[in-house]
Design a protein around this motif. Structure first.
Motif, PDB file in Angstrom:
ATOM      1  N   ARG A  12       0.830  -1.211   0.000  1.00  0.00           N
ATOM      2  CA  ARG A  12       0.000   0.000   0.000  1.00  0.00           C
ATOM      3  C   ARG A  12       0.866   1.263   0.000  1.00  0.00           C
ATOM      4  O   ARG A  12       0.488   2.294  -0.541  1.00  0.00           O
ATOM      5  N   HIS A  13       2.051   1.169   0.592  1.00  0.00           N
ATOM      6  CA  HIS A  13       2.927   2.333   0.725  1.00  0.00           C
ATOM      7  C   HIS A  13       4.168   2.247  -0.172  1.00  0.00           C
ATOM      8  O   HIS A  13       5.069   3.064  -0.039  1.00  0.00           O
ATOM      9  N   HIS A  38       5.932   5.248  -2.105  1.00  0.00           N
ATOM     10  CA  HIS A  38       6.901   6.131  -1.457  1.00  0.00           C
ATOM     11  C   HIS A  38       8.337   5.762  -1.835  1.00  0.00           C
ATOM     12  O   HIS A  38       9.250   6.550  -1.627  1.00  0.00           O
ATOM     13  N   VAL A  93       5.544   6.736   7.479  1.00  0.00           N
ATOM     14  CA  VAL A  93       4.128   6.377   7.367  1.00  0.00           C
ATOM     15  C   VAL A  93       3.521   6.103   8.741  1.00  0.00           C
ATOM     16  O   VAL A  93       2.402   6.532   9.035  1.00  0.00           O
ATOM     17  N   GLU A 123      -2.226   8.923   7.684  1.00  0.00           N
ATOM     18  CA  GLU A 123      -2.215   7.540   7.199  1.00  0.00           C
ATOM     19  C   GLU A 123      -2.874   6.592   8.201  1.00  0.00           C
ATOM     20  O   GLU A 123      -3.655   5.736   7.823  1.00  0.00           O
TER      21      GLU A 123
END
Length: 100
Positions: free
Chosen positions: A24-25, A28, A65, A71
């Motif tokens: 999901r991250h 970045h 995050v 978030e």
């Protein structure tokens, strides 16, 4: 960055909700020369090989995050807890392998 003969990867298996949250991250990690794509394509069946610079990037992203209230406003959320557990595991592996 291309690994040299003395660069030894850490092999880690990430699966389930931890992998979902990491993927999901992964956007970045776009500046990390393909790390984002490797994470997105990783299925969690076999261990993934991560070099020191890969782990440093992932740890930096996870730190940012996890500390971002936008978030994860609820630190009791299952996604937050799984990602935090993964962060601690990766940090421990990094310190054991590279001693930094």
């Amino acid at each position: 960055m291309k690994p040299g003969k003395r660069d030894i990867p850490v092999k880690i298996k990430i699966s389930g909700r931890q992998l979902d949250e990491l993927q999901r991250h992964s956007w970045h990690m776009i500046e990390a020369f393909g790390l984002d794509t490797r994470i997105d394509n990783y299925k969690g069946v076999r261990p993934i090989s991560l070099y020191s610079w890969d782990l440093e990037c992932i740890l930096d992203v996870l730190d940012a995050v996890l500390n971002d209230e936008n978030e994860y406003p609820d630190q009791e959320d299952e996604g937050y807890l799984m990602l935090h557990e993964l962060y601690l595991h990766l940090k421990n592996e990094y310190q054991e392998k590279y001693g930094r």
